[in-house]
Design a protein around this motif. Structure first.
Motif, PDB file in Angstrom:
ATOM      1  N   LEU A 118       0.857  -1.028  -0.078  1.00 54.23           N
ATOM      2  CA  LEU A 118      -0.011  -0.173  -0.029  1.00 54.23           C
ATOM      3  C   LEU A 118       0.675   1.332  -0.242  1.00 54.23           C
ATOM      4  N   SER A 119       2.091   0.927   0.355  1.00 57.79           N
ATOM      5  CA  SER A 119       3.077   2.274   0.795  1.00 57.79           C
ATOM      6  C   SER A 119       3.186   2.959  -0.639  1.00 57.79           C
ATOM      7  N   ALA A 120       3.257   1.983  -1.846  1.00 61.35           N
ATOM      8  CA  ALA A 120       3.772   2.281  -3.053  1.00 61.35           C
ATOM      9  C   ALA A 120       2.600   3.406  -3.702  1.00 61.35           C
ATOM     10  N   LEU A 121       1.402   3.551  -3.134  1.00 67.16           N
ATOM     11  CA  LEU A 121       0.420   4.381  -3.533  1.00 67.16           C
ATOM     12  C   LEU A 121       0.746   5.885  -3.024  1.00 67.16           C
ATOM     13  N   PHE A 122       1.564   5.965  -2.001  1.00 72.39           N
ATOM     14  CA  PHE A 122       1.989   7.292  -1.295  1.00 72.39           C
ATOM     15  C   PHE A 122       3.065   7.812  -2.111  1.00 72.39           C
ATOM     16  N   THR A 123       3.474   9.204  -1.735  1.00 71.91           N
ATOM     17  CA  THR A 123       4.608   9.895  -2.240  1.00 71.91           C
ATOM     18  C   THR A 123       5.673   9.454  -1.610  1.00 71.91           C
ATOM     19  N   PRO A 124       6.947   9.464  -2.270  1.00 69.85           N
ATOM     20  CA  PRO A 124       8.219   8.817  -1.637  1.00 69.85           C
ATOM     21  C   PRO A 124       8.362   9.300  -0.292  1.00 69.85           C
ATOM     22  N   GLY A 125       8.138  10.424   0.116  1.00 70.15           N
ATOM     23  CA  GLY A 125       8.462  10.963   1.252  1.00 70.15           C
ATOM     24  C   GLY A 125       7.708  10.278   2.373  1.00 70.15           C
ATOM     25  N   ASP A 126       6.370   9.703   2.182  1.00 68.11           N
ATOM     26  CA  ASP A 126       5.584   9.280   2.922  1.00 68.11           C
ATOM     27  C   ASP A 126       5.637   7.786   3.278  1.00 68.11           C
ATOM     28  N   ARG A 127       6.413   7.223   2.522  1.00 64.24           N
ATOM     29  CA  ARG A 127       6.332   5.728   2.458  1.00 64.24           C
ATOM     30  C   ARG A 127       7.209   5.057   3.644  1.00 64.24           C
ATOM     31  N   ALA A 128       8.332   5.589   3.946  1.00 65.54           N
ATOM     32  CA  ALA A 128       9.137   5.066   5.135  1.00 65.54           C
ATOM     33  C   ALA A 128       8.286   5.297   6.394  1.00 65.54           C
ATOM     34  N   PRO A 129       7.811   6.392   6.785  1.00 70.12           N
ATOM     35  CA  PRO A 129       7.189   6.598   7.938  1.00 70.12           C
ATOM     36  C   PRO A 129       5.825   5.947   7.990  1.00 70.12           C
ATOM     37  N   PHE A 130       5.358   5.668   6.952  1.00 68.12           N
ATOM     38  CA  PHE A 130       4.056   4.481   6.842  1.00 68.12           C
ATOM     39  C   PHE A 130       4.401   3.248   7.167  1.00 68.12           C
ATOM     40  N   ARG A 131       5.473   2.687   6.518  1.00 63.67           N
ATOM     41  CA  ARG A 131       5.986   1.522   6.653  1.00 63.67           C
ATOM     42  C   ARG A 131       6.347   1.108   8.043  1.00 63.67           C
ATOM     43  N   THR A 132       7.102   2.278   8.921  1.00 66.22           N
ATOM     44  CA  THR A 132       7.645   2.021  10.295  1.00 66.22           C
ATOM     45  C   THR A 132       6.398   2.064  11.256  1.00 66.22           C
ATOM     46  N   GLN A 133       5.214   3.107  10.882  1.00 66.81           N
ATOM     47  CA  GLN A 133       3.986   3.031  11.918  1.00 66.81           C
ATOM     48  C   GLN A 133       3.246   1.708  11.746  1.00 66.81           C
ATOM     49  N   VAL A 134       3.226   1.074  10.659  1.00 68.79           N
ATOM     50  CA  VAL A 134       2.420  -0.207  10.231  1.00 68.79           C
ATOM     51  C   VAL A 134       3.198  -1.150  10.903  1.00 68.79           C
ATOM     52  N   ALA A 135       4.463  -1.432  10.769  1.00 73.43           N
ATOM     53  CA  ALA A 135       5.312  -2.133  11.709  1.00 73.43           C
ATOM     54  C   ALA A 135       5.009  -2.261  13.003  1.00 73.43           C
ATOM     55  N   ALA A 136       5.062  -1.158  13.550  1.00 71.51           N
ATOM     56  CA  ALA A 136       4.952  -0.886  15.062  1.00 71.51           C
ATOM     57  C   ALA A 136       3.629  -1.259  15.456  1.00 71.51           C
ATOM     58  N   THR A 137       2.537  -1.078  14.770  1.00 70.06           N
ATOM     59  CA  THR A 137       1.280  -1.526  15.048  1.00 70.06           C
ATOM     60  C   THR A 137       1.065  -3.058  14.878  1.00 70.06           C
ATOM     61  N   ALA A 138       1.706  -3.575  14.092  1.00 68.15           N
ATOM     62  CA  ALA A 138       1.513  -5.063  13.912  1.00 68.15           C
ATOM     63  C   ALA A 138       2.294  -5.787  15.070  1.00 68.15           C
ATOM     64  N   ARG A 139       3.537  -5.081  15.392  1.00 72.22           N
ATOM     65  CA  ARG A 139       4.358  -5.657  16.743  1.00 72.22           C
ATOM     66  C   ARG A 139       3.202  -5.670  17.945  1.00 72.22           C
ATOM     67  N   GLY A 140       2.221  -4.985  17.953  1.00 69.00           N
ATOM     68  CA  GLY A 140       1.218  -4.905  19.053  1.00 69.00           C
ATOM     69  C   GLY A 140       1.650  -3.586  19.943  1.00 69.00           C
ATOM     70  N   GLU A 141       2.376  -2.544  19.298  1.00 73.10           N
ATOM     71  CA  GLU A 141       2.656  -1.498  20.065  1.00 73.10           C
ATOM     72  C   GLU A 141       1.497  -0.463  20.177  1.00 73.10           C
ATOM     73  N   GLY A 142       0.281  -0.834  19.968  1.00 72.26           N
ATOM     74  CA  GLY A 142      -0.860   0.320  19.730  1.00 72.26           C
ATOM     75  C   GLY A 142      -1.156   0.735  18.470  1.00 72.26           C
ATOM     76  N   GLY A 143      -2.487   1.177  18.262  1.00 65.90           N
ATOM     77  CA  GLY A 143      -2.832   1.970  17.298  1.00 65.90           C
ATOM     78  C   GLY A 143      -2.235   3.353  17.079  1.00 65.90           C
ATOM     79  N   ARG A 144      -2.403   3.843  15.959  1.00 63.87           N
ATOM     80  CA  ARG A 144      -1.759   5.189  15.641  1.00 63.87           C
ATOM     81  C   ARG A 144      -2.179   5.792  14.374  1.00 63.87           C
ATOM     82  N   SER A 145      -1.844   7.089  14.087  1.00 60.64           N
ATOM     83  CA  SER A 145      -2.481   7.643  12.873  1.00 60.64           C
ATOM     84  C   SER A 145      -1.315   8.633  12.442  1.00 60.64           C
TER      85      SER A 145
END
Length: 415
Positions: A118-145
């Motif tokens: 899904l990150s490929a749909l975003f602008t290049p500058g937003d991809r790394a932060p999005f991947r980081t937040q998704v990985a943290a959520t999947a690890r059980g560190e809580g939801g976020r936005s």
């Protein structure tokens, strides 16, 4: 994790270990004794552990009663009909499911998006932060936005709200992504919850949009902006030009059809176009048919023309898998191999985005038993400051590659 999911992971680990044992055949004979012992141990594991577990799973009755199956069907319908754009992704942001509202917002069909990040749909500058937040959520560190921007509308902020889900039958934790166009925030929230948690009341609240932010973004179903209309018109022109070139090609001239399409794509769509033809025989090598690039870079064009397609990992992967690859700011600099001096082709050409497309024939013509036949590969490159390929452009190019495949399979006149 369900028993089926656990068995799937164990089986995947077993397959990986077998692949390592297969690669050990190149060891000297005196070092192969340990490999033989390991292979015997793996066979014993398959016979005594994996096979009995498979028999138990195969003998089990279908899960759930009729009422439970109806309940699952109801939940699927609710998910698809939700007015909010919702996407289910894994820890690597790869799309598992996407509802109708999300396809409307992103302009990408659910079937096309599934299996792609899904990150490929975003602008290049937003991809790394999005991947980081998704990985943290999947690890059980809580939801976020956090706020992201789609490539198709980079000026319109979209608030992505993340929440972890445990779905029955899924081997990994799933992350639900809710996209709210026109809603912004101060930055990523969490990890305490989906929003900020108030210390006074303990309540969780979604980040509020700034004054006037609501309604500034285009609503779902409203008229597209000028940039979208211009892009779609250009895509239609490209489809028309390629179709015209293919119809002008003599039937039975497979190479001529591929080269005609490559010329149009180079003229209207990409800075570099590399066309490779699949081998005539199943075990034969692929061959490079044409390379078109900037007129002031003839040396690199000759280098690419002399290159063996087998030395390009990305081309080999696309030809073997039959799936297109879209990359913006490619992470693997060696995806298209190196020149004779050892310099990466992508670095030397200053590639900013690439699109590698399999040219497939008609699956019905081959019986469809093993999927469509890959007749060649088209690699399109954009360089330097030129705008990156969008997902909509990638969809159009993917459709064009299928048209090229049909043209390459047109029978020639009878002898």
């Amino acid at each position: 994790m369900s028993e089926t999911g656990a068995f799937g992971e164990d089986l995947a680990d077993f397959v990986r270990r077998v692949a390592e044992l297969r690669s050990a055949r190149a060891l000297p004979p005196e070092e192969q004794r340990g490999v033989l012992d390991a292979a015997l141990f793996e066979l014993q594991h398959a016979a005594e552990t994996l096979w009995p577990r498979y028999e138990r799973l195969a003998a089990r009755a279908p899960e759930g009663t009729s009422a439970e199956r109806q309940e699952r069907q109801l939940l699927k319908t609710v998910f698809q009909r939700l007015p909010l754009p919702v996407t289910l992704v894994d820890r690597d942001t790869v799309v598992r499911r996407m509802n109708l509202a999300a396809t409307t917002l992103t302009g990408v069909r659910a079937g096309y998006a599934t299996g792609r990040p899904l990150s490929a749909l975003f602008t290049p500058g937003d991809r790394a932060p999005f991947r980081t937040q998704v990985a943290a959520t999947a690890r059980g560190e809580g939801g976020r936005s956090l706020t992201v921007r789609l490539q198709q509308r980079p000026k319109e902020p979209v608030r992505a709200t993340l929440a972890a889900l445990i779905l029955p039958g899924e081997p990994q934790q799933t992350v639900a992504v809710v996209l709210q166009p026109g809603v912004t925030g101060a930055g990523p929230t969490g990890p305490a919850g989906i929003g900020r948690r108030s210390s006074a009341t303990g309540d969780t609240a979604l980040p509020a949009a700034p004054a006037g932010a609501r309604g500034r973004g285009r609503r779902l179903g409203s008229a597209p902006d000028l940039a979208e209309v211009t892009e779609r018109a250009g895509t239609l022109d490209l489809v028309d030009a390629v179709a015209t070139a293919l119809l002008r090609t003599a039937p039975g001239d497979a190479r001529g059809a591929l080269e005609a399409a490559a010329r149009v794509l180079h003229e209207r769509f990409a800075d570099w176009v590399i066309a490779d033809l699949a081998a005539d025989e199943p075990a034969g090598p692929a061959r490079r048919a044409m390379v078109l690039g900037p007129p002031d870079d003839g040396a690199l064009a000759k280098t690419l023309l002399d290159q063996d397609p087998a030395d390009c990992p990305l081309v080999t992967e696309v030809a073997a898998g039959g799936s297109a690859s879209l990359q913006v700011r490619p992470e693997d600099a060696l995806a298209l191999g190196t020149d004779p001096g050892g310099a990466a082709v992508l670095v030397r050409a200053e590639v900013s985005s690439l699109l590698c497309l399999p040219v497939v024939g008609d699956a019905a013509a081959t019986g469809g038993a093993t999927g469509p036949e890959v007749l060649g590969v088209l690699t399109l490159l954009r360089t330097r400051a030129r705008r990156a390929f969008s997902m909509a452009e990638a969809q159009a190019a993917d459709a064009l590659s299928r048209h090229v495949g049909l043209a390459m399979r047109r029978p020639g006149p009878p002898a």
